[in-house]
Every structure is written in C-alpha cells, then in structure tokens.
Motif scaffolding. Structure first.
Motif, PDB file in Angstrom:
ATOM      1  N   VAL A 161      54.073 -22.227 -70.671  1.00 48.38           N
ATOM      2  CA  VAL A 161      55.356 -21.652 -70.243  1.00 48.38           C
ATOM      3  C   VAL A 161      56.478 -22.129 -71.160  1.00 48.38           C
ATOM      4  O   VAL A 161      57.321 -21.328 -71.605  1.00 48.38           O
ATOM      5  CB  VAL A 161      55.652 -22.014 -68.766  1.00 48.38           C
ATOM      6  N   LYS A 162      56.489 -23.414 -71.461  1.00 47.54           N
ATOM      7  CA  LYS A 162      57.526 -23.945 -72.363  1.00 47.54           C
ATOM      8  C   LYS A 162      57.428 -23.304 -73.749  1.00 47.54           C
ATOM      9  O   LYS A 162      58.457 -22.941 -74.358  1.00 47.54           O
ATOM     10  CB  LYS A 162      57.380 -25.472 -72.485  1.00 47.54           C
ATOM     11  N   ALA A 163      56.216 -23.124 -74.233  1.00 49.93           N
ATOM     12  CA  ALA A 163      56.042 -22.520 -75.550  1.00 49.93           C
ATOM     13  C   ALA A 163      56.519 -21.062 -75.536  1.00 49.93           C
ATOM     14  O   ALA A 163      57.148 -20.585 -76.484  1.00 49.93           O
ATOM     15  CB  ALA A 163      54.579 -22.581 -75.966  1.00 49.93           C
ATOM     16  N   ALA A 164      56.257 -20.354 -74.430  1.00 49.19           N
ATOM     17  CA  ALA A 164      56.640 -18.945 -74.331  1.00 49.19           C
ATOM     18  C   ALA A 164      58.151 -18.772 -74.327  1.00 49.19           C
ATOM     19  O   ALA A 164      58.686 -17.892 -75.018  1.00 49.19           O
ATOM     20  CB  ALA A 164      56.021 -18.314 -73.086  1.00 49.19           C
ATOM     21  N   VAL A 165      58.861 -19.604 -73.554  1.00 48.64           N
ATOM     22  CA  VAL A 165      60.320 -19.426 -73.475  1.00 48.64           C
ATOM     23  C   VAL A 165      60.995 -19.930 -74.761  1.00 48.64           C
ATOM     24  O   VAL A 165      62.036 -19.395 -75.177  1.00 48.64           O
ATOM     25  CB  VAL A 165      60.911 -20.109 -72.228  1.00 48.64           C
TER      26      VAL A 165
ATOM     27  N   LEU B 109      55.998 -13.640 -68.644  1.00 48.48           N
ATOM     28  CA  LEU B 109      55.487 -14.763 -69.421  1.00 48.48           C
ATOM     29  C   LEU B 109      53.980 -14.907 -69.247  1.00 48.48           C
ATOM     30  O   LEU B 109      53.300 -15.394 -70.151  1.00 48.48           O
ATOM     31  CB  LEU B 109      56.191 -16.053 -69.012  1.00 48.48           C
ATOM     32  N   GLY B 110      53.483 -14.500 -68.087  1.00 44.16           N
ATOM     33  CA  GLY B 110      52.048 -14.576 -67.865  1.00 44.16           C
ATOM     34  C   GLY B 110      51.694 -14.661 -66.398  1.00 44.16           C
ATOM     35  O   GLY B 110      52.564 -14.734 -65.522  1.00 44.16           O
ATOM     36  N   VAL B 111      50.402 -14.637 -66.137  1.00 43.84           N
ATOM     37  CA  VAL B 111      49.858 -14.682 -64.778  1.00 43.84           C
ATOM     38  C   VAL B 111      49.152 -16.016 -64.563  1.00 43.84           C
ATOM     39  O   VAL B 111      48.427 -16.500 -65.443  1.00 43.84           O
ATOM     40  CB  VAL B 111      48.859 -13.531 -64.550  1.00 43.84           C
ATOM     41  N   VAL B 112      49.366 -16.594 -63.381  1.00 42.66           N
ATOM     42  CA  VAL B 112      48.682 -17.821 -62.983  1.00 42.66           C
ATOM     43  C   VAL B 112      47.774 -17.493 -61.804  1.00 42.66           C
ATOM     44  O   VAL B 112      48.207 -16.875 -60.828  1.00 42.66           O
ATOM     45  CB  VAL B 112      49.685 -18.916 -62.578  1.00 42.66           C
ATOM     46  N   GLU B 113      46.512 -17.880 -61.908  1.00 40.63           N
ATOM     47  CA  GLU B 113      45.571 -17.701 -60.805  1.00 40.63           C
ATOM     48  C   GLU B 113      45.503 -19.002 -60.013  1.00 40.63           C
ATOM     49  O   GLU B 113      44.964 -20.011 -60.473  1.00 40.63           O
ATOM     50  CB  GLU B 113      44.190 -17.330 -61.344  1.00 40.63           C
TER      51      GLU B 113
ATOM     52  N   ALA C 163      59.752 -19.645 -77.664  1.00 35.73           N
ATOM     53  CA  ALA C 163      59.480 -18.678 -78.716  1.00 35.73           C
ATOM     54  C   ALA C 163      60.272 -17.391 -78.554  1.00 35.73           C
ATOM     55  O   ALA C 163      60.384 -16.591 -79.476  1.00 35.73           O
ATOM     56  CB  ALA C 163      57.988 -18.346 -78.739  1.00 35.73           C
ATOM     57  N   ALA C 164      60.823 -17.210 -77.326  1.00 39.00           N
ATOM     58  CA  ALA C 164      61.531 -15.952 -77.036  1.00 39.00           C
ATOM     59  C   ALA C 164      62.857 -15.874 -77.799  1.00 39.00           C
ATOM     60  O   ALA C 164      63.491 -16.872 -78.074  1.00 39.00           O
ATOM     61  CB  ALA C 164      61.795 -15.848 -75.545  1.00 39.00           C
TER      62      ALA C 164
END
Length: 320
Positions: A313-317, A234-238, A319-320
């Motif tokens: 994160v909510k938008a990514a899941v 979903l992505g990387v968090v720094e 949209a999956a």
C-alpha cells in the motif's frame, strides 16, 4: 439491461440515473436521495458545487495521502483492517497517521483502537482528533454519542452533514496517511466522501473481501462503484483466508474460495491483488483490547501478511 443515461448538466461523478441540473426533477427525483448536491440542485440556482468543498480542500491541505477502505459486503473486517493498518503505519514514530471513521450507523473504530469512552474536544482550530498514540489521531461519530449502545438513525442528508463536518472542521494538521473506514455498500457515505475528497486527491481505495463467492458478489459492485466515480483502486485484500492455529501455526481453510477467491476476481477485473490475511483468534482479542496486533504477535502468519500488505500500500501511494 444498460444503465439509463444521466441528464443534461449532471455533475461529474453523479449517481446513476441523475436527472441533471437542467431538469425540473433536479434534486427531487428518487435518484437524488442522499446525493451531496441534492439541496443545491433543488434550489432555484443549482449552478455551482457545494461551497464547503473549498473549506475541505483547505483543511486537508496538510494530508499527503488519503486511502479509502471499502467493501460492498458487511462483516468482512474493514474496521479491523483499517485499525491494524493504522497501528502498523504509526509504528514508525516519524509517520503521522489519521483514521476517519465514516461508518455513521456502526462506528466500531473507537472500540478496536482502544478509544471507547473518549470525547472530542473543541478548540480555536476546530475539533481535535482523539489520539491513540502521539502520531495516530482518530475521529468517529462514536466519540459524539452519550452511550456507545445508542442507535444512530439518520437519513442521507444528515449523514452527509457529519461527514462534511469531519472533513472541514477537524484540525487534522500535518498527516502522512489518512485512512477512511467506510460502511458496507455504495450509498450515502460513499457518495459524500467521494464528492468531498475528489478535489483533494484521493490516492485510492483498498477493497476488503473474504474468499467465498457470496462476499465477492458484493465486492465486485464496490469495485465498479470506484470505477464509476473515478476512485483509483490500490488493490484487493482477502481477509479471513484460512485459520491459523496459534499453537502449531497450521492453517485450515474456513471459507472455501469456491470461485477462486479474491485473487481470481482481481485478475478478472484487472486490479492488483495485495494479499491474503488468515484468521488468527488473537487478532480478535487485540481488537477487543484496542491494541496493535502486528506489534503484539509479530510471529503470526496474519501479522506477516499485514506487514507485507502495508508495504504494498505504501509503495502504491508513493508511486502515484
């Protein structure tokens, strides 16, 4: 040096150097140690997957979204991120949230979610999660220890067994978001959860790092692990990206991103960059107290960053 090929009949998503189910070394080779399929492959009829996978699928049928929180590096704030993301999601009373802690040897979720000393109760439906709020259930091996300082000294098969039990025997019920907090690395716990959740649809993984190259080195390995076992990223968090003074809100770099930090790494590895979270000493205090940082200090730049990342994160899941 190229990877050695896996053997004939190797299960999909098998660990590297798997000899395959048709080999005489099946279940006995060094590469088999800790694999969820080890006992099946070593038996005289290694013909099928773990029969408990069906039980996991049925038990998690009510869980809409499953998100893994990963990092190849220890100490980057995975459990802190998991707990605060869970508190943030659960701020909406209509959203049901679950946290599954599979860090078997270092379970910190009970502490950071204000549940230290709580116990798991058994019912006719299975183990009941411990609730931090009416809509926020948590399960961790930390609830099963007689003393929070007890050391858990387990090999791979026993770790695999407790993770399987958490997935198939806990009465999770209807859940909108399940967050799975993992230990650092790409070992037993990661292979187990990937194996058991594969058939239930994993929405993806959020990979947590800190800005310096010594962390990014291991995080790149975690990203490659996800690609090998087909876990979407979903992505990387720094995390710990600068220090924010709680008095004047001025931000200072503590861990210098000498090679461009997580944003550069995400660009190079062609994965989404979800954002940076600065250090705020009040976040550590909230974790010690087991309360939600976003709700308690909404004005903090770190709380703003958490809120923005949560939305992504909510938008990514969805949209999956």
């Amino acid at each position: 040096m190229p990877d050695e090929p896996t053997g004939a009949g190797a299960p999909e998503n098998a660990p590297e150097h798997c000899p395959g189910t048709e080999s005489e070394a099946a279940g006995k080779a060094e590469a088999c140690e800790g694999c969820p399929n080890q006992n099946i492959c070593a038996s005289s009829k290694p013909a099928g997957p773990d029969p408990d996978i069906g039980k996991v699928v049925r038990n998690l049928a009510g869980v809409r979204h499953k998100i893994l929180v990963l990092s190849g590096k220890g100490g980057v704030g995975k459990s802190t991120f998991t707990s605060q993301l869970a508190f943030g999601l659960a701020a909406d009373e209509d959203t049901q949230v679950a946290v599954l802690d599979i860090d078997v040897c270092g379970p910190s979720i009970p502490k950071v979610m204000g549940l230290e000393g709580e116990e798991v109760h058994n019912s006719g439906e299975g183990w009941s999660p411990v609730y931090a709020a009416d809509n926020l259930g948590v399960m961790s091996i930390g609830f099963l220890l007689n003393d929070p300082d007890d050391a858990v000294i387990w090999r791979g098969p026993k770790k695999n067994g407790i993770i399987k039990q958490f997935l198939k025997d806990v009465d999770w019920g209807e859940v909108d978001f399940m967050l799975v907090d993992t230990p650092p690395g790409t070992s037993d716990e990661h292979l187990s959860v990937a194996q058991y959740l594969k058939s239930t649809h994993i929405d993806g993984a959020v990979v947590v790092t800190t800005p310096q190259e010594v962390a990014l080195l291991d995080v790149r390995k975690e990203i490659n692990f996800c690609k090998k076992v087909d876990i979407p990223i979903l992505g990387v968090v720094e995390n710990m990206a600068g220090f924010v003074c709680p008095k004047c809100q001025h931000e200072t770099q503590i861990f210098m991103p000498s090679t461009g930090g997580a944003a550069r790494m995400a660009e190079e590895m062609k994965i989404p960059f979800l954002g940076s979270i600065p250090l705020d000493p009040r976040l550590g205090q909230c974790c010690d107290q087991g309360v939600g940082f976003i709700e308690k200090h909404p004005e903090s730049p770190a709380a703003v960053a958490y809120t923005q990342i949560m939305a992504k994160v909510k938008a990514a899941v969805n949209a999956a």
